[in-house]
Motif scaffolding. Structure first.
Motif, PDB file in Angstrom:
ATOM      1  N   GLU A 265     125.921 -45.825 -17.031  1.00  0.00           N
ATOM      2  CA  GLU A 265     126.610 -44.092 -17.602  1.00  0.00           C
ATOM      3  C   GLU A 265     125.912 -43.167 -18.301  1.00  0.00           C
ATOM      4  O   GLU A 265     125.901 -42.277 -18.468  1.00  0.00           O
ATOM      5  CB  GLU A 265     127.798 -44.152 -17.479  1.00  0.00           C
ATOM      6  CG  GLU A 265     128.739 -45.399 -16.291  1.00  0.00           C
ATOM      7  CD  GLU A 265     128.061 -44.108 -14.716  1.00  0.00           C
ATOM      8  OE1 GLU A 265     128.036 -43.802 -15.166  1.00  0.00           O
ATOM      9  OE2 GLU A 265     128.160 -45.459 -13.830  1.00  0.00           O
ATOM     10  N   ASN A 268     123.617 -41.884 -16.824  1.00  0.00           N
ATOM     11  CA  ASN A 268     123.442 -40.918 -16.005  1.00  0.00           C
ATOM     12  C   ASN A 268     124.063 -39.624 -16.568  1.00  0.00           C
ATOM     13  O   ASN A 268     123.458 -38.473 -16.428  1.00  0.00           O
ATOM     14  CB  ASN A 268     124.203 -41.375 -15.188  1.00  0.00           C
ATOM     15  CG  ASN A 268     124.591 -40.543 -14.016  1.00  0.00           C
ATOM     16  OD1 ASN A 268     123.365 -39.629 -13.409  1.00  0.00           O
ATOM     17  ND2 ASN A 268     125.913 -40.279 -14.427  1.00  0.00           N
ATOM     18  N   ILE A 269     124.875 -39.806 -17.256  1.00  0.00           N
ATOM     19  CA  ILE A 269     126.031 -38.466 -18.479  1.00  0.00           C
ATOM     20  C   ILE A 269     124.267 -37.859 -18.854  1.00  0.00           C
ATOM     21  O   ILE A 269     125.022 -36.062 -19.080  1.00  0.00           O
ATOM     22  CB  ILE A 269     126.434 -38.540 -18.694  1.00  0.00           C
ATOM     23  CG1 ILE A 269     127.899 -37.257 -18.612  1.00  0.00           C
ATOM     24  CG2 ILE A 269     126.458 -38.813 -20.863  1.00  0.00           C
ATOM     25  CD1 ILE A 269     129.466 -38.185 -19.186  1.00  0.00           C
ATOM     26  N   ASN A 311     131.369 -49.528 -13.807  1.00  0.00           N
ATOM     27  CA  ASN A 311     131.117 -48.575 -13.821  1.00  0.00           C
ATOM     28  C   ASN A 311     131.987 -47.536 -13.525  1.00  0.00           C
ATOM     29  O   ASN A 311     131.790 -46.802 -14.473  1.00  0.00           O
ATOM     30  CB  ASN A 311     130.096 -48.589 -12.460  1.00  0.00           C
ATOM     31  CG  ASN A 311     129.142 -49.415 -11.801  1.00  0.00           C
ATOM     32  OD1 ASN A 311     128.846 -50.348 -12.144  1.00  0.00           O
ATOM     33  ND2 ASN A 311     127.647 -48.507 -12.771  1.00  0.00           N
ATOM     34  N   LYS A 315     132.521 -45.200 -17.199  1.00  0.00           N
ATOM     35  CA  LYS A 315     131.942 -43.693 -16.985  1.00  0.00           C
ATOM     36  C   LYS A 315     132.645 -42.652 -17.307  1.00  0.00           C
ATOM     37  O   LYS A 315     132.681 -41.571 -18.086  1.00  0.00           O
ATOM     38  CB  LYS A 315     131.728 -43.177 -15.794  1.00  0.00           C
ATOM     39  CG  LYS A 315     131.731 -41.983 -14.885  1.00  0.00           C
ATOM     40  CD  LYS A 315     131.000 -41.841 -13.355  1.00  0.00           C
ATOM     41  CE  LYS A 315     130.869 -39.909 -13.122  1.00  0.00           C
ATOM     42  NZ  LYS A 315     130.862 -39.784 -11.594  1.00  0.00           N
ATOM     43  N   GLN A 319     132.259 -40.261 -20.698  1.00  0.00           N
ATOM     44  CA  GLN A 319     132.213 -39.001 -20.397  1.00  0.00           C
ATOM     45  C   GLN A 319     132.681 -38.442 -21.669  1.00  0.00           C
ATOM     46  O   GLN A 319     133.162 -37.591 -22.545  1.00  0.00           O
ATOM     47  CB  GLN A 319     133.150 -38.682 -19.434  1.00  0.00           C
ATOM     48  CG  GLN A 319     132.084 -38.165 -17.676  1.00  0.00           C
ATOM     49  CD  GLN A 319     133.441 -38.350 -16.968  1.00  0.00           C
ATOM     50  OE1 GLN A 319     134.501 -38.607 -16.439  1.00  0.00           O
ATOM     51  NE2 GLN A 319     133.062 -37.760 -15.852  1.00  0.00           N
TER      52      GLN A 319
END
Length: 575
Positions: A265, A268-269, A311, A315, A319
């Motif tokens: 994650e 991905n971010i 996940n 996530k 964030q």
């Protein structure tokens, strides 16, 4: 700052050693110590054995006894990415091996500072641990270990930092840099040490038939290598042969998508596809977001991200870490502007000191390490940035240049002026310390004196080491792919960097602060894309017709197209 471009030497005795790699790449690898294809296989079987680590057997037996007896084990970590990955690995592995609710504690850097201090031991006592295990700290925690022992705790120290003149009286110490340890990889990160301790623990429990008796599946240690890779790269330790195996294998797991949800994650971010990552993505994308928790808030946030099994939960935490990192960047930008103003005054009024100190009482403790690194790059001097700590004290974070072992320099100061440094510790290239605020000016002078004694004028000249010029034939996607596959690249095993003179065909600013170029190789008609990130907008774009560029050979992938691109590290106009 103008930099001297120097080609990395190739030993005269170089002879080709491979049929798998082109001669250019063989020379690059040879200059980094590689002598055979076998050194590039990065198989798990080539890892150094755990039993070569001094103290690892004692630690494994103590932990196995504790697990069998149902004792409570508490991990005391550190507030950076290495400490977070070390803590997460320890908790996950102990859980998998049947320990009773292993717990962790990370000192808040603003309240307790670094390491196993007597104060943090008192906090740990509230959780009633039977065994206290440090990760990524403890080798200098003589008083803290003594307090823990006096309270009836068994203490295991796992660390990788350099010891002082004395080591703590722990029940077991595992540190490749401790006195008398002959483990060949002295550059392991803290998370690597924990991986080895847990590997030895698994072997000890297996020998006791613990897993069969408890009907527990024996854990596969390879499943923790994503954490090892992240902590190793983020801590910027030298990638010796053993570390390269650990990082390579960890990256392979991440690329296959079988990594911790939190790591995936965070990638991905940060805009990275996990299937295409390389080591630098861990260092520049994941590491800073993880470190932001320890710099601005509480590293427990980062550890919980790594521990998360789902996940969606990972996530949400990722964030929050990303937002903290944005706040960190904003704070850093303001601090950097103030430090640059001071630096400009130094350049205008006097000769720049050989060792430079910066201090502002409003600076953020958690960001001074990054500030020191930025200013070190800007003035090419060893730099220490200070921020206000508890009443009357300030804390400093140091970054050095090749040729000056910063911890050794601080050790010299401590021995010459025992009343100046309250405490210190660190590595060759980075260190931390505390001094009294009233001693700042004196310390700055003393630091400059010690640096001046220790380095030559030549060592204070900013230079970029390159692997020379590429032939026209080497500007190819296949060669760029081979470079990428020959990694992991990193500290002391640097990614290949090349130099060359190019004609400028086009130049423009993209993304507000990046310079996009179309250049022609001076020796041929080959046209190449190039990009320089975070360019000085006061200098570029301009009317340059010819430039010297230091660059990495990259592949730009966009909308399914793969194109060769020069990733510019340094650019200089040729008049």
């Amino acid at each position: 700052m103008k930099k001297h471009i120097k080609q990395r030497p190739i030993e005269a005795e170089f002879t080709p050693f491979s049929t798998q790699y082109p001669l250019t790449l063989q020379k690059i690898l040879y200059s980094r110590g590689v002598r055979s294809d076998g050194e590039l296989g990065y198989r798990l079987q080539s890892l150094l054995r755990p039993d070569l680590l001094k103290g690892v057997k004692d630690a494994a037996v103590l932990l196995a006894d504790a697990i069998e007896a149902g004792k409570r084990i508490l991990i005391v970590g550190d507030f950076d990415a290495d400490g977070a990955t070390s803590t997460a690995l320890g908790v996950l592995a102990l859980n998998a091996m049947g320990a009773v609710e292993p717990d962790y504690l990370v000192p808040n850097r603003f309240e307790f500072g670094y390491g196993l201090t007597p104060e943090i031991v008192k906090v740990a006592e509230l959780r009633k641990p039977d065994v206290l295990m440090t990760v990524d700290n403890g080798i200098s925690s003589i008083e803290g270990v003594a307090v823990a022992k006096a309270l009836g705790m068994q203490v295991i120290v796992t660390d990788h930092h350099l010891p002082g003149d004395h080591e703590p009286e722990a029940d077991a110490i595992v540190n490749p840099n401790q006195f008398g340890c002959e483990f060949a990889s002295k550059s392991m990160a803290g998370v690597g040490v924990v991986f080895y301790v847990m590997s030895a623990l698994r072997a000890e429990l297996s020998a006791r038939q613990w897993f069969e008796k408890q009907h527990i599946a024996e854990p596969k240690m390879a499943e923790y290598l994503d954490l090892v890779a992240l902590g190793t790269v983020a801590d910027v330790v030298p990638l010796d042969a053993n570390n390269r195996v650990l990082v390579y294998q960890g990256i392979k797991r991440i690329q296959a998508g079988v990594a911790r949800p939190g790591i995936l994650e965070l990638l991905n971010i940060g805009g990275r596809e996990y299937s295409k990552i390389k080591a630098s993505d861990l260092g520049f994308v994941v590491g800073p977001r993880l470190n932001a928790a320890g710099r601005l808030d509480d590293m427990s946030i980062g550890i919980e991200c790594l521990l998360s099994e789902h996940n969606l939960h990972a996530k949400t935490i990722a964030q929050k870490l990303d937002q903290l990192n944005r706040e960190r960047k904003s704070i850093e930008s303001d601090m950097k502007a103030q430090a640059e103003f001071v630096l400009q005054d130094l350049l205008e009024e006097t000769n720049l000191p050989n060792g430079v100190c910066f201090y502002d009482e409003d600076w953020h403790q958690g960001v001074i390490g990054i500030l020191a690194s930025r200013m070190k790059d800007k003035c090419y001097r060893p730099v220490i940035a200070f921020a206000k700590a508890e009443e009357g004290m300030i804390k400093g974070s140091a970054r050095s240049i090749p040729g000056l072992h910063i911890r050794d320099a601080l050790d010299v100061i401590a021995k010459r002026y025992p009343d100046v440094l309250s405490k210190f510790g660190g590595h060759a290239m980075a260190a931390g310390m505390s001094i009294q605020e009233k001693d700042y000016e004196r310390f700055s002078r003393v630091f400059n004196d010690v640096v001046t004694e220790s380095v030559s004028e030549d060592q204070l000249q900013a230079r970029i080491m390159t692997d020379g010029e590429l032939s026209s034939e080497d500007f190819s996607l296949s060669f760029a792919d081979l470079i990428r596959q020959s990694g992991p690249w990193g500290q002391h095993f640097p990614e290949p960097v090349f130099e060359g003179v190019f004609d400028v065909i086009q130049q423009r600013i993209v993304g507000e602060k990046h310079l996009k170029l179309l250049v022609k190789e001076a020796r041929s008609d080959l046209l190449l894309d190039a990009i320089a990130f975070f360019i000085d907008l006061d200098v570029w774009p301009n009317n340059a017709q010819k430039v010297q560029i230091v660059y990495k050979l990259e592949i730009n992938e966009f909308r399914g197209q793969r194109n060769l691109q020069l990733l510019v590290d340094y650019i200089e106009v040729i008049e």
